[in-house]
Design an enzyme around this catalytic site. Structure first.
Site, short mmCIF file in Angstrom:
data_model
loop_
_atom_site.label_atom_id
_atom_site.label_comp_id
_atom_site.label_asym_id
_atom_site.label_seq_id
_atom_site.Cartn_x
_atom_site.Cartn_y
_atom_site.Cartn_z
N GLU A 158 66.80 -83.94 45.26
CA GLU A 158 66.77 -82.83 44.19
C GLU A 158 67.31 -81.75 44.34
O GLU A 158 66.85 -80.95 45.64
CB GLU A 158 65.39 -83.22 43.58
CG GLU A 158 65.06 -84.40 43.03
CD GLU A 158 63.43 -84.52 42.83
OE1 GLU A 158 62.86 -83.47 43.49
OE2 GLU A 158 62.98 -85.57 43.17
N LYS A 211 66.88 -77.59 45.67
CA LYS A 211 65.57 -76.91 45.37
C LYS A 211 65.21 -75.55 44.60
O LYS A 211 66.04 -74.83 44.67
CB LYS A 211 65.04 -76.47 45.95
CG LYS A 211 63.43 -75.87 47.18
CD LYS A 211 63.68 -75.38 48.59
CE LYS A 211 62.30 -74.90 48.54
NZ LYS A 211 62.07 -73.76 47.86
N ASP A 229 64.45 -72.28 42.66
CA ASP A 229 63.97 -71.11 43.61
C ASP A 229 63.09 -69.98 42.53
O ASP A 229 63.25 -69.96 41.89
CB ASP A 229 65.05 -69.91 44.18
CG ASP A 229 64.34 -68.99 44.85
OD1 ASP A 229 63.20 -68.68 45.05
OD2 ASP A 229 65.02 -68.58 45.03
N TYR A 276 59.61 -82.07 38.51
CA TYR A 276 60.29 -82.86 39.81
C TYR A 276 59.04 -83.35 40.46
O TYR A 276 59.19 -84.47 41.43
CB TYR A 276 60.21 -81.59 41.04
CG TYR A 276 59.06 -79.95 41.26
CD1 TYR A 276 58.13 -81.32 42.34
CD2 TYR A 276 59.28 -79.46 41.09
CE1 TYR A 276 57.34 -80.40 43.09
CE2 TYR A 276 58.07 -78.72 41.23
CZ TYR A 276 57.22 -79.04 42.13
OH TYR A 276 56.43 -78.21 42.83
N LYS A 319 63.69 -87.04 48.88
CA LYS A 319 61.14 -87.42 49.33
C LYS A 319 62.05 -89.21 49.16
O LYS A 319 63.23 -89.70 48.78
CB LYS A 319 60.92 -87.45 47.86
CG LYS A 319 61.28 -85.64 47.25
CD LYS A 319 60.53 -85.62 45.95
CE LYS A 319 60.66 -84.18 45.52
NZ LYS A 319 59.98 -84.10 44.27
N LYS A 331 67.73 -76.29 53.50
CA LYS A 331 67.55 -74.75 53.48
C LYS A 331 69.09 -74.36 52.84
O LYS A 331 69.59 -74.45 53.85
CB LYS A 331 66.69 -73.18 53.30
CG LYS A 331 65.19 -73.59 53.19
CD LYS A 331 64.97 -73.03 51.52
CE LYS A 331 63.44 -72.69 51.83
NZ LYS A 331 62.65 -71.87 52.08
N CYS A 387 75.18 -32.14 38.69
CA CYS A 387 76.04 -33.67 38.44
C CYS A 387 77.00 -33.45 39.40
O CYS A 387 77.63 -32.76 38.87
CB CYS A 387 75.93 -32.66 37.11
SG CYS A 387 77.23 -34.82 36.07
N CYS A 420 80.02 -33.06 36.15
CA CYS A 420 79.99 -31.83 34.89
C CYS A 420 79.84 -30.30 35.68
O CYS A 420 79.95 -29.80 35.18
CB CYS A 420 79.74 -32.11 33.82
SG CYS A 420 78.44 -32.47 34.34
N CYS A 459 71.14 -35.64 34.63
CA CYS A 459 72.03 -34.54 34.28
C CYS A 459 71.76 -34.22 33.08
O CYS A 459 71.42 -34.73 31.76
CB CYS A 459 73.65 -34.95 34.08
SG CYS A 459 74.74 -33.92 33.05
N CYS A 518 77.93 -33.28 29.22
CA CYS A 518 79.00 -34.57 30.63
C CYS A 518 79.33 -35.39 30.02
O CYS A 518 79.19 -36.17 30.19
CB CYS A 518 77.30 -34.56 31.40
SG CYS A 518 78.14 -35.71 32.91
#
Ligand SMILES: [Zn+2]
Length: 680
Positions: A115, A117, A119, A226, A291, A315, A419, A422, A437, A442
């Site tokens: 399966e 994994k 995150d 799962y 598994k 992993k 800036c 400009c 700015c 600008c």
């Protein structure tokens, strides 16, 4: 003597460090190190504890599964603990696991479930008598946080189980945010000036652990189931694969990429394919879980410490590399934000050459202590812009100095900060992480603003992308966004490499955009802190742009989800004569500036009825209730007015109830409201 003491000292240092990172990761959703770096710390601690068993203590991080639950949520005791899995980082470690299982089972053959994994965030969902009763985080494995109300907002979690499902059962799954959902969420947060999430996992965890479920409801969360946690029904099959298949048939979402294989070779091949394709998956996966399929064999194998012997997580290698940070550059965003970014020695990360990486803001740079000239660790997670994770301190030039935005913005010719595009003055509003700015003309700001106005989420003018926006602005053909609607084919034909056909198409696309809904226009104007969600709220509340332009702080603050910062930004925007002039020219060009509410169908059950929902409802979120009202032809508003017919009252209703009573508005309990829905 020193040798005898050093393992103890190292173990204690590691535990302190790991506990600190656990706190950052699980409780604050704000990790400082990558998962790979964290795994390295844990592995070192395990090695030391295995070599010196006398140093193992019950509160060592290796003996725990996660973090303690937050007290703000109720606590749920898990009847069967949610264990974490042992990790493998190489084929050799996977083979070692496989051989151990084989040896423990004698000659009994076994199949392996493979399966992806995910995150995300692990949750346990308990169903009682056909109803989704309790949802909890993993927490420390034994106790989790009660997040039932937040989980109810996830559409792929069935609220009811079918009648012949076991009377009581618990399924486990991973809640996650897709890569697209994550990118969209961060764009909206950037528009509102909110801190960005580091990765989809943190965004999912942060979304799920909101104290206000209506915030969770707005996040595009999803889930894959799962495992079965437990069930009061002994008739379920002895195969994990078949159990998941059963739950899939009764409406639970199971990852379609799961496979059942017979040999170690097939398992390795599955891993190789997933690792090769991980970038094209719509979600983040950080490995593959293997598994033993037979549930009775799982029981026979049992657990070791806090990890089941019958499963292992292999992993993926982290997409992290080291390179040199040559310089910290500063770009100008459309609302004038000055955004620092890392200019890198080009480097290949997971098949993509990276030259620049995000640095967010000065506070973030100082917190990570990233300096120009440092060797740094770069991480690319899926499609997300690469980011600088941390400097490599051992390789730092001792002469280097901490980064200072003010120093970096200092312009020696002007003898002040300025800036970089400009030369305009710089300011940093109190309480904000960003510098701005101050020059309203600008050119860099306007180029970004024009890109934003024509972008897909705003006016969606096809044919004008980033590069043409810049050219139109630099050639002076478009000095403010309303100028777009006065462009002619002849104007465009002056531009380099512009053919008659594409010029015509662009003029058509501009004309076509005149009928975009009002919320897109409001979003496109680029008012600071007004993202597309806020634009939708404003469009619904005011119905046309002039009502919004004339509004005051008082009225804005009555709209839920519009805080002081957004409200003052809106008022400031419309108090500028220059901005009002642009809107007037948009109107003269025929751009629609009123909302197009669908005409109410007179024959629907709730036609002509206006509802306000307040307080917390048991059976649905506020958004779901409002959606039901609209689907039956009624109007759902956020505020009680003279026009309100019914106030639907949930638990802990506040000022709206008081106001409704003072105005004699009819109140409906949740039960009465449901009866009304059912009779319609
Ligand atoms: Zn500027």
């Amino acid at each position: 003597m020193e040798d005898m003491f050093s393992p103890l000292i190292e173990v204690e240092n590691l535990r302190r460090e790991i506990n600190r990172h656990n706190q950052l990761y699980y409780v604050q959703d704000n990790p400082e190190i990558s998962d790979a770096q964290y795994d390295t710390l844990i592995r070192r601690l395990k090695e030391l504890e295995e070599a010196h068993p006398e140093l193992v203590t019950p509160d060592s991080p290796t003996q725990r599964v996660g973090a303690e639950p937050l007290k703000a949520f109720g606590i749920v005791n898990h009847p069967y603990p949610l264990l974490s899995l042992a990790n493998a980082f190489s084929d050799t470690e996977l083979e070692a696991w496989y051989q151990r299982v084989k040896k423990l089972l004698g000659n009994i053959p076994f199949q392996i479930d493979c399966e992806p994994k995910m995150d995300g965030l692990a949750v346990a969902l308990t169903y009682r008598n056909g109803k989704f009763a309790t949802g909890a985080t993993r927490g420390d494995g034994f106790q989790g946080e009660n997040i039932t109300r937040n989980l109810r907002t996830i559409h792929s979690i069935p609220l009811n189980a079918e009648p012949n499902a076991p009377p009581v059962f618990e399924v486990r799954g991973e809640v996650y945010l897709s890569k697209n959902g994550f990118a969209k969420l961060n764009r909206e947060r950037a528009d509102k000036g909110l801190p960005l999430f580091a990765n989809p996992r943190n965004a999912a965890a942060g979304s799920l652990r909101q104290l206000d479920p209506s915030v969770t409801a707005e996040r595009p969360l999803d889930i894959f189931i799962y495992a079965l946690g437990y069930s009061e029904d002994s008739l379920l099959p002895d195969s994990h694969w078949q159990i998941l298949d059963y739950f899939s048939k009764i409406g639970f979402r199971i990852n379609p990429l799961n496979r059942l294989v017979n040999t170690l070779e097939e398992a390795k091949e599955y891993y190789r394919q997933m690792a090769a394709n991980r970038a094209s998956l719509p979600y983040e996966a950080d490995g593959v879980v293997f598994k033993v399929d037979s549930v009775s064999l799982q029981h026979r194998l049992g657990d070791v410490g806090r990890e089941p012997r019958w499963a292992i997580a292999y992993k993926f290698p982290a997409e992290q590399v080291m390179t040199r940070l040559k310089k910290i550059g500063i770009s100008v965003g459309r609302t004038g934000t000055l955004n620092p970014f890392a200019v890198l020695e080009p480097v290949n990360v997971g098949g993509v050459v990276v030259k620049q990486a995000a640095l967010h803001n000065e506070d973030d740079i100082l917190r990570k202590d990233i300096r120009e000239g440092d060797t740094v660790i770069i991480q690319r997670a899926g499609e997300v812009i690469p980011e600088v994770v941390a400097p490599v301190l051992s390789k730092r030039n001792p002469e280097s100095k901490p980064f200072r935005m003010e120093e970096s913005l200092f312009n020696p010719n002007l003898n002040r900060t300025a800036c970089p595009v400009c030369g305009g003055e710089i300011y940093r509003p109190a309480g904000e992480a960003m510098h701005y700015c101050a020059n309203v003309s600008c050119p860099a700001q306007f180029e970004r603003q024009l890109e934003h106005f024509v972008s897909r989420g705003a006016m969606d003018i096809r044919g004008i992308g980033e590069s043409l926006s810049v050219i139109l602005a630099q050639q002076g053909l478009v000095k403010n966004v309303s100028d777009l609607y006065y462009l002619t084919t002849a104007d465009l034909l002056q531009l380099p490499r512009m053919g008659e056909k594409s010029a015509d198409n662009i003029i058509d696309a501009i004309a076509d955009s005149k009928t975009r809904p009002l919320d897109r226009v409001i979003f496109g104007l680029g008012v600071r802190h007004v993202g597309n969600e806020t634009a939708t709220l404003l469009s619904r509340h005011y119905g046309n742009i002039w009502a919004l332009a004339k509004t005051g702080l008082g009225e804005l603050q009555t709209i839920p989800d519009i805080g002081d910062k957004i409200a003052s930004s809106i008022v400031a925007y419309f108090s500028e004569e220059k901005n009002v002039a642009v809107i007037r020219r948009l109107e003269e060009a025929g751009v629609r500036l009123t909302s197009d509410q669908k005409p109410v169908n007179k024959n629907m059950p709730f036609s002509g009825m206006e509802f306000v929902v307040t307080g917390k409802l048991e059976s649905f979120s506020r958004e779901e209730a409002q959606e039901k009202i609209r689907s039956l032809g009624g109007t759902a508003k956020d505020n009680v007015t003279k026009a309100t017919n019914y106030l639907v009252v949930g638990a802990d209703a506040g000022s709206k109830l008081t106001k409704a009573r003072s105005m004699g508005v009819k109140e409906l309990s949740e039960r009465e409201f449901i009866n009304m829905l059912e009779q319609s």
